[in-house]
Design a protein around this motif. Structure first.
Motif: not given
Length: 200
Positions: A100-129
């Motif tokens: 949790a501390a590293k996520i806050d440090s490297d992304f700015g906040s947990y919410d920023k991590f969630v935003e990036e992760f959701k975007n990556a997962a939603a915009t992976q065109f076709g199949s992937g991870w």
């Protein structure tokens, strides 16, 4: 060496209250994952790769176009084994401790991590991870197509979400964003991610 499909770390019906049905696991683990493992073992049997760990084979095959079939099946066998551990009947919510501390440090906040992760997962065109990785000491969100994974890019995977359609279609049909939300809210196994960070 023969790659064995590890048992699921929970009962196939254990994730049902959290939005992932036993039917999905029956198809996804019992058929898709099993086929990747079986194909990988057939392709590497009696070859120069037969005695190598699967992680090493994945890296070798990724760089050799003549071994694309071995890469696809080997990486998918490994990716799925990793993915099952990223899910938990007691999952969801926010991480704690060092992660949790590293996520806050490297992304700015947990919410920023969630935003990036959701975007990556939603915009992976076709199949992937979509992945949370450690890259030269820094946490990053990445996405990879098809069978590709962070191992081939020198990154340490901490967490993943499978966004191939077969991962969610029985439960969420074409609503990939709802599947992503459900993963983060009810299924994500932060204890597994924390153990991967600690071991890195």
């Amino acid at each position: 060496m023969t790659y064995t499909q590890a048992p699921l770390p929970y009962d196939p019906g254990a994730l049902e209250p959290n939005g992932m049905s036993a039917a999905t696991l029956d198809f996804h683990y019992g058929k898709h994952h099993k086929a990747y493992v079986d194909n990988y073992n057939k392709m590497t049997a009696d070859s120069e790769l037969a005695d190598k760990p699967i992680e090493e084979v994945i890296q070798i095959a990724f760089k050799d176009p003549s071994k694309t079939g071995i890469f696809n099946n080997g990486a998918q066998a490994w990716n799925h084994t990793f993915y099952w551990n990223c899910l938990s009947p007691n999952g969801g919510g926010k991480p704690s401790g060092d992660l949790a501390a590293k996520i806050d440090s490297d992304f700015g906040s947990y919410d920023k991590f969630v935003e990036e992760f959701k975007n990556a997962a939603a915009t992976q065109f076709g199949s992937g991870w979509a992945w949370l990785v450690l890259d030269n000491g820094t946490l990053k969100v990445t996405k990879t197509p098809n069978a590709e994974n962070p191992i081939v890019h020198g990154q340490v995977p901490l967490l993943t979400l499978d966004v191939w359609e077969h991962a969610y279609y029985l439960d969420f049909q074409n609503k990939r964003p709802a599947f992503i939300d459900n993963y983060l809210e009810k299924l994500v196994n932060w204890d597994f991610a924390s153990s991967n960070l600690a071991a890195a």
